[in-house]
Write a protein that holds these residues in place. Structure first.
Motif, PDB file in Angstrom:
ATOM      1  N   ALA A 163      13.114  -0.835 -13.770  1.00 18.01           N
ATOM      2  CA  ALA A 163      12.671   0.322 -14.535  1.00 18.01           C
ATOM      3  C   ALA A 163      11.429   0.980 -13.967  1.00 18.01           C
ATOM      4  CB  ALA A 163      12.410  -0.099 -15.989  1.00 18.01           C
ATOM      5  N   THR A 164      10.685   0.263 -13.120  1.00 21.35           N
ATOM      6  CA  THR A 164       9.387   0.784 -12.675  1.00 21.35           C
ATOM      7  C   THR A 164       9.290   1.045 -11.185  1.00 21.35           C
ATOM      8  OG1 THR A 164       8.526  -1.477 -12.390  1.00 21.35           O
ATOM      9  CG2 THR A 164       8.223  -0.442 -14.542  1.00 21.35           C
ATOM     10  N   ARG A 165      10.243   0.576 -10.392  1.00 21.24           N
ATOM     11  CA  ARG A 165      10.035   0.675  -8.948  1.00 21.24           C
ATOM     12  C   ARG A 165      10.065   2.115  -8.449  1.00 21.24           C
ATOM     13  NH1 ARG A 165      15.451  -1.878  -6.168  1.00 21.24           N
ATOM     14  NH2 ARG A 165      17.024  -0.545  -7.127  1.00 21.24           N
ATOM     15  N   ASN A 166      10.658   3.017  -9.193  1.00 19.89           N
ATOM     16  CA  ASN A 166      10.618   4.422  -8.809  1.00 19.89           C
ATOM     17  C   ASN A 166       9.400   5.141  -9.366  1.00 19.89           C
ATOM     18  OD1 ASN A 166      13.047   4.375  -7.341  1.00 19.89           O
ATOM     19  ND2 ASN A 166      14.227   4.530  -9.235  1.00 19.89           N
ATOM     20  N   MET A 190       6.682  -6.789  -5.708  1.00 19.75           N
ATOM     21  CA  MET A 190       5.732  -5.733  -6.060  1.00 19.75           C
ATOM     22  C   MET A 190       6.175  -4.368  -5.558  1.00 19.75           C
ATOM     23  SD  MET A 190       2.043  -7.576  -5.498  1.00 19.75           S
ATOM     24  CE  MET A 190       1.189  -6.032  -5.778  1.00 19.75           C
ATOM     25  N   ILE A 191       6.898  -4.337  -4.437  1.00 24.08           N
ATOM     26  CA  ILE A 191       7.334  -3.045  -3.910  1.00 24.08           C
ATOM     27  C   ILE A 191       8.735  -2.683  -4.398  1.00 24.08           C
ATOM     28  CG2 ILE A 191       5.890  -3.292  -1.874  1.00 24.08           C
ATOM     29  CD1 ILE A 191       8.324  -4.078  -0.287  1.00 24.08           C
ATOM     30  N   GLY A 192       9.356  -3.577  -5.204  1.00 19.59           N
ATOM     31  CA  GLY A 192      10.617  -3.238  -5.844  1.00 19.59           C
ATOM     32  C   GLY A 192      11.866  -3.764  -5.188  1.00 19.59           C
ATOM     33  N   THR A 193      11.782  -4.561  -4.126  1.00 15.26           N
ATOM     34  CA  THR A 193      12.972  -5.108  -3.474  1.00 15.26           C
ATOM     35  C   THR A 193      13.268  -6.480  -4.065  1.00 15.26           C
ATOM     36  OG1 THR A 193      11.577  -5.988  -1.708  1.00 15.26           O
ATOM     37  CG2 THR A 193      12.588  -3.845  -1.337  1.00 15.26           C
ATOM     38  N   VAL A 198       6.185   3.563  -9.157  1.00 13.79           N
ATOM     39  CA  VAL A 198       5.097   2.667  -8.749  1.00 13.79           C
ATOM     40  C   VAL A 198       3.854   3.434  -8.348  1.00 13.79           C
ATOM     41  CG1 VAL A 198       4.418   0.970  -7.016  1.00 13.79           C
ATOM     42  CG2 VAL A 198       6.627   0.796  -8.127  1.00 13.79           C
ATOM     43  N   ALA A 199       3.997   4.638  -7.849  1.00 10.40           N
ATOM     44  CA  ALA A 199       2.854   5.373  -7.321  1.00 10.40           C
ATOM     45  C   ALA A 199       1.792   5.579  -8.393  1.00 10.40           C
ATOM     46  CB  ALA A 199       3.310   6.726  -6.793  1.00 10.40           C
ATOM     47  N   GLY A 200       0.594   5.074  -8.116  1.00  7.02           N
ATOM     48  CA  GLY A 200      -0.530   5.264  -9.014  1.00  7.02           C
ATOM     49  C   GLY A 200      -0.489   4.434 -10.271  1.00  7.02           C
ATOM     50  N   VAL A 201       0.398   3.440 -10.365  1.00  6.30           N
ATOM     51  CA  VAL A 201       0.550   2.633 -11.574  1.00  6.30           C
ATOM     52  C   VAL A 201      -0.041   1.253 -11.325  1.00  6.30           C
ATOM     53  CG1 VAL A 201       2.203   1.571 -13.159  1.00  6.30           C
ATOM     54  CG2 VAL A 201       2.601   3.884 -12.310  1.00  6.30           C
ATOM     55  N   ASP A 202      -0.753   0.734 -12.351  1.00  6.57           N
ATOM     56  CA  ASP A 202      -1.297  -0.610 -12.272  1.00  6.57           C
ATOM     57  C   ASP A 202      -0.195  -1.595 -12.672  1.00  6.57           C
ATOM     58  OD1 ASP A 202      -2.763  -2.882 -12.164  1.00  6.57           O
ATOM     59  OD2 ASP A 202      -4.094  -2.399 -13.849  1.00  6.57           O
ATOM     60  N   LEU A 203       0.385  -2.233 -11.682  1.00  7.83           N
ATOM     61  CA  LEU A 203       1.530  -3.094 -11.948  1.00  7.83           C
ATOM     62  C   LEU A 203       1.168  -4.305 -12.789  1.00  7.83           C
ATOM     63  CD1 LEU A 203       3.226  -3.097  -8.440  1.00  7.83           C
ATOM     64  CD2 LEU A 203       3.903  -1.797 -10.444  1.00  7.83           C
ATOM     65  N   PHE A 204      -0.085  -4.723 -12.767  1.00  6.38           N
ATOM     66  CA  PHE A 204      -0.476  -5.930 -13.468  1.00  6.38           C
ATOM     67  C   PHE A 204      -1.087  -5.652 -14.832  1.00  6.38           C
ATOM     68  CE2 PHE A 204      -0.655  -6.819  -8.907  1.00  6.38           C
ATOM     69  CZ  PHE A 204       0.205  -7.897  -8.834  1.00  6.38           C
ATOM     70  N   SER A 205      -1.008  -4.435 -15.282  1.00  2.00           N
ATOM     71  CA  SER A 205      -1.511  -4.088 -16.599  1.00  2.00           C
ATOM     72  C   SER A 205      -0.585  -4.650 -17.672  1.00  2.00           C
ATOM     73  CB  SER A 205      -1.619  -2.563 -16.740  1.00  2.00           C
ATOM     74  OG  SER A 205      -1.917  -2.220 -18.073  1.00  2.00           O
ATOM     75  N   ILE A 206      -1.140  -5.399 -18.618  1.00  2.18           N
ATOM     76  CA  ILE A 206      -0.345  -5.981 -19.694  1.00  2.18           C
ATOM     77  C   ILE A 206       0.308  -4.885 -20.526  1.00  2.18           C
ATOM     78  CG2 ILE A 206      -0.391  -7.471 -21.709  1.00  2.18           C
ATOM     79  CD1 ILE A 206      -0.842  -8.931 -19.113  1.00  2.18           C
ATOM     80  N   GLN A 223       0.825  -1.211   0.000  1.00  2.00           N
ATOM     81  CA  GLN A 223       0.000   0.000   0.000  1.00  2.00           C
ATOM     82  C   GLN A 223       0.857   1.258   0.000  1.00  2.00           C
ATOM     83  OE1 GLN A 223      -2.543  -0.511   3.412  1.00  2.00           O
ATOM     84  NE2 GLN A 223      -4.051  -1.751   2.286  1.00  2.00           N
ATOM     85  N   ALA A 224       1.937   1.261   0.792  1.00  2.00           N
ATOM     86  CA  ALA A 224       2.816   2.430   0.831  1.00  2.00           C
ATOM     87  C   ALA A 224       3.499   2.653  -0.506  1.00  2.00           C
ATOM     88  CB  ALA A 224       3.861   2.260   1.935  1.00  2.00           C
ATOM     89  N   ALA A 225       3.950   1.556  -1.157  1.00  2.00           N
ATOM     90  CA  ALA A 225       4.629   1.691  -2.441  1.00  2.00           C
ATOM     91  C   ALA A 225       3.673   2.152  -3.542  1.00  2.00           C
ATOM     92  CB  ALA A 225       5.273   0.358  -2.826  1.00  2.00           C
ATOM     93  N   LYS A 226       2.437   1.684  -3.517  1.00  2.00           N
ATOM     94  CA  LYS A 226       1.481   2.088  -4.540  1.00  2.00           C
ATOM     95  C   LYS A 226       1.056   3.541  -4.384  1.00  2.00           C
ATOM     96  CE  LYS A 226      -1.671  -0.474  -6.173  1.00  2.00           C
ATOM     97  NZ  LYS A 226      -2.868  -1.288  -6.394  1.00  2.00           N
ATOM     98  N   SER A 227       1.021   4.007  -3.151  1.00  2.00           N
ATOM     99  CA  SER A 227       0.550   5.375  -2.927  1.00  2.00           C
ATOM    100  C   SER A 227       1.647   6.417  -3.062  1.00  2.00           C
ATOM    101  CB  SER A 227      -0.083   5.483  -1.536  1.00  2.00           C
ATOM    102  OG  SER A 227       0.875   5.172  -0.533  1.00  2.00           O
ATOM    103  N   ALA A 228       2.867   6.094  -2.635  1.00  2.00           N
ATOM    104  CA  ALA A 228       3.935   7.098  -2.624  1.00  2.00           C
ATOM    105  C   ALA A 228       5.193   6.670  -3.346  1.00  2.00           C
ATOM    106  CB  ALA A 228       4.282   7.462  -1.176  1.00  2.00           C
ATOM    107  N   GLY A 229       5.235   5.458  -3.894  1.00  2.00           N
ATOM    108  CA  GLY A 229       6.401   5.025  -4.638  1.00  2.00           C
ATOM    109  C   GLY A 229       7.397   4.255  -3.790  1.00  2.00           C
ATOM    110  N   TYR A 230       8.407   3.726  -4.493  1.00  2.00           N
ATOM    111  CA  TYR A 230       9.416   2.876  -3.852  1.00  2.00           C
ATOM    112  C   TYR A 230      10.213   3.631  -2.787  1.00  2.00           C
ATOM    113  CZ  TYR A 230      13.668   0.012  -3.535  1.00  2.00           C
ATOM    114  OH  TYR A 230      14.741  -0.724  -3.093  1.00  2.00           O
ATOM    115  N   ALA A 231      10.498   4.912  -3.034  1.00  2.00           N
ATOM    116  CA  ALA A 231      11.309   5.687  -2.091  1.00  2.00           C
ATOM    117  C   ALA A 231      10.620   5.854  -0.747  1.00  2.00           C
ATOM    118  CB  ALA A 231      11.630   7.057  -2.679  1.00  2.00           C
ATOM    119  N   SER A 232       9.293   5.743  -0.725  1.00  2.00           N
ATOM    120  CA  SER A 232       8.582   5.920   0.544  1.00  2.00           C
ATOM    121  C   SER A 232       8.897   4.813   1.533  1.00  2.00           C
ATOM    122  CB  SER A 232       7.070   5.956   0.293  1.00  2.00           C
ATOM    123  OG  SER A 232       6.616   4.703  -0.218  1.00  2.00           O
ATOM    124  N   LEU A 233       9.350   3.656   1.038  1.00  2.00           N
ATOM    125  CA  LEU A 233       9.695   2.561   1.938  1.00  2.00           C
ATOM    126  C   LEU A 233      10.905   2.911   2.792  1.00  2.00           C
ATOM    127  CD1 LEU A 233       9.226  -0.424  -0.538  1.00  2.00           C
ATOM    128  CD2 LEU A 233       7.621   0.408   1.177  1.00  2.00           C
TER     129      LEU A 233
END
Length: 642
Positions: free
Chosen positions: A433-436, A386-389, A438-446, A323-333
């Motif tokens: 390429a995407t972990r920075n 999913m959170i980029g680690t 992540v905020a607001g992005v649908d990770l499972f979108s083809i 939830q934190a990564a989806k809302s604020a991105g990888y750096a928020s962790l």
């Protein structure tokens, strides 16, 4: 038999030859480094640019040699040491290998360093890995201990034939394989008649050559029968010996089943004891004998306890991180670094590794629960990805695959290669390429995944380049120490030991860091290089090579040689007996230790003590041997009541 002993001696000589080659490589590197240091770059035969290219090519050849030499000595290419060596090469030398093929589009380490400094980084990485590997090979060649199974079988070899008409004087083996300690081991032989030994064997027609025929261990605690004749009689006195050994080796809380052990030229088998039954060569053979002191049921029970404790914290930490990564991105962790009571959930969640690995090792009679444990670990891995680690997500999976391959069932090597290719060519590049973003992005979108993957020019090169960028911490550390700060002289290790007790009682920095005045090395480095990034909780990581230099300078390379020695001893301790418990323990430790090549020793001691040694000691305590029970068995045998 003479021919076989010659082959064994020749193999040992070849092993020492491999070690000598590694020693010559190490000496050559040391001499070249000393000459280059004494002479000025202008006086050296080659320019820094040419020396840099030659050393990169040499590192590529050395990398191949490291894995080949380990295979020549151990006949293994998939074990905890190989996994650690692979991690060390990729994280510290990934961009060195890419430089050989001209695949560093942004330059070596992003052109952060000038050529002389880059040459120094390549040299220290090459020399360190050579020293560490020399220590590891030396540990293997100096390890002369026999496995518990080999000691037991040697005992059978030395008592190969039992008279049917006389009570024989029996001596239990001196090894600790029976579970006796030095205080518990019987000091007096039983019976009053003929002693088993070379004379008794010669009198019965058994030569020294056949008596010393080795029985070798194959697979998962499986024993392959010898080529020559070794027989344990099923007569009256033979039954006494067999039943005693069955009671000693089949340990547990339940009364043991008595068994008769029959060793014949073409088979080695355990069959239920029957007073009226005699066994002959027509009996169907068994393909395996289990000689584990710790019952699998005990391992399974303790593993389930850890798994039940950790499931809820795993769910909590995984969901909150996603939830934190989806809302604020990888750096928020990084900005949400847990301290105080908030860290308790993460600490309990890490007990999922002891739970999963102990269940895999001990759930032979409950394969469905073993599958459930694997699913829990894969869920944890997917949440981390999913959170980029990537590192902390995949390294437990590698340890799990090795444990499954060693304890449960050998995995097809094709499957392992395909899985590694998918991770390196698809998963890692997409996450990198995407972990920075992540905020607001649908990770499972083809559409999103396809666009991201197509935007990466060379996925394999991108993965290796990003992981190999950790070598920049080596160059930065060598620039700052001792110019900006003095050598730590082992204080980073002391602080890491002091942080064994987690900071769950107070918020903020760990009390050990506050009182000692030392910070964790990666936090110190990012504060020196990029203070703004450090204030946001960011980190460049670190390197075990950089930490060795931070503590002891160039002498830190010798410390890492000792690390290779003791780690190889640890690996050999786990695989020597093929004991499921020991292999599960080292798999737990490897889940954390594989990240050490791009970190500091702060991430070693807590996993070693909390998640590895504590479960091991608990299980050993649960299955401890009762000395009074063994005494009663020995007394019954002495009186002839068994």
């Amino acid at each position: 038999m003479v021919k076989n002993s010659k082959i064994v001696a020749q193999k040992k000589d070849n092993h020492w030859l491999v070690l000598m080659i590694q020693a010559y490589v190490l000496m050559g590197l040391t001499i070249v480094g000393l000459v280059y240091t004494i002479m000025s770059p202008s006086e050296f035969v080659l320019s820094p640019e040419i020396s840099f290219q030659i050393l990169c090519i040499f590192f590529l050849g050395l990398t191949i040699w490291l894995f080949v030499s380990w295979y020549l000595i151990t006949n293994r290419l998939f074990d905890p040491y190989v996994l650690f060596l692979l991690a060390a090469v990729i994280f510290n030398g990934g961009q060195i290998i890419l430089e050989v093929f001209g695949l560093n589009d942004k330059g070596f380490l992003g052109d952060v360093f000038a050529v002389p400094e880059a040459l120094q980084v390549v040299y220290v990485v090459t020399l360190t890995l050579s020293t560490m590997h020399f220590g590891a090979m030396l540990a293997i060649l100096l390890d002369r201990k026999q496995s518990r199974s080999e000691k037991f079988l040697n005992f059978l070899d030395h008592t190969a034939e039992i008279s049917s008409y006389s009570r024989s004087r029996i001596q239990l083996p001196r090894s600790s394989g029976t579970g006796f300690s030095s205080k518990q081991r019987p000091q007096r032989a039983l019976g009053t008649s003929t002693r088993f030994g070379p004379k008794a064997l010669q009198a019965s027609g058994t030569s020294k050559r056949s008596r010393r025929t080795p029985l070798r261990l194959v697979g998962e605690s499986r024993i392959e029968p010898p080529r020559s004749s070794v027989t344990v009689s099923t007569s009256r006195s033979g039954n006494k010996l067999s039943r005693l050994l069955a009671n000693v080796f089949r340990l547990g809380r339940k009364p043991p089943r008595l068994s008769t052990i029959v060793v014949q030229p073409s088979q080695l088998q355990i069959q239920p004891f029957s007073q009226s039954e005699m066994f002959d060569s027509s009996s169907p053979p068994l393909s395996a004998i289990k000689l584990s002191v710790v019952p699998l049921s005990t391992i399974f029970t303790v593993g389930r306890i850890f798994l039940y404790i950790s499931i809820l914290p795993v769910l909590v930490t995984a969901i909150s991180a996603v939830q934190a990564a989806k809302s604020a991105g990888y750096a928020s962790l990084y900005e949400q670094r847990a301290t105080g009571a908030e860290a308790s959930a993460g600490i309990l969640a890490d007990f999922v590794f002891p739970g999963v690995f102990l269940v895999i090792a001990g759930a032979k009679q409950n394969p469905k629960f073993r599958i459930f444990a694997v699913i829990v670990l894969l869920f944890y891995t997917c949440a981390k990805l999913m959170i980029g680690t990537r590192g902390s997500a995949m390294m437990p999976v590698l340890a799990m695959l090795w444990l499954w391959d060693s304890v449960v069932k050998p995995l097809p090597r094709t499957l392992l290669i395909v899985g590694a290719a998918v991770m390196l060519l698809v998963v890692f590049p997409v996450i990198g390429a995407t972990r920075n973003e992540v905020a607001g992005v649908d990770l499972f979108s083809i559409e999103f995944l396809t666009k991201t993957l197509m935007g990466v020019d060379n996925p394999l090169v991108a993965s290796i380049s990003e992981m190999g960028f950790s070598a920049t911490t080596i160059g930065w550390t060598m620039e700052l120490v001792p110019n900006v700060r003095p050598f730590s002289l082992g204080m980073s290790v002391v602080v890491a030991i002091l942080t064994l007790v987690p900071n769950v009682f107070a918020a903020g920095r760990h009390p050990a860091l506050t009182m000692s005045g030392y910070d964790i090395p990666d936090f110190w480095l990012v504060g020196e290089i990029d203070k703004d990034f450090a204030e946001r909780g960011g980190s460049f990581g670190f390197s075990f090579i950089a930490e060795a230099y931070l503590n002891f300078g160039w002498f830190g390379i010798l410390v890492l040689g000792g690390l290779g020695f003791f780690y190889a001893k640890f690996v050999q301790w786990s695989v020597r007996d093929r004991d499921p418990l020991k292999m599960a323990i080292i798999a737990i430790f490897v889940s954390f230790f594989l990240f050490y090549p791009r970190g500091s020793c702060q991430m070693i001691f807590r996993p070693l003590i909390w998640y590895s040694m504590f479960p091991y000691l608990w299980i050993k305590w649960q299955s401890r041997l009762n000395p009074s029970r063994i005494e009663s068995l020995l007394n019954l045998l002495k009186k002839g009541n068994i």
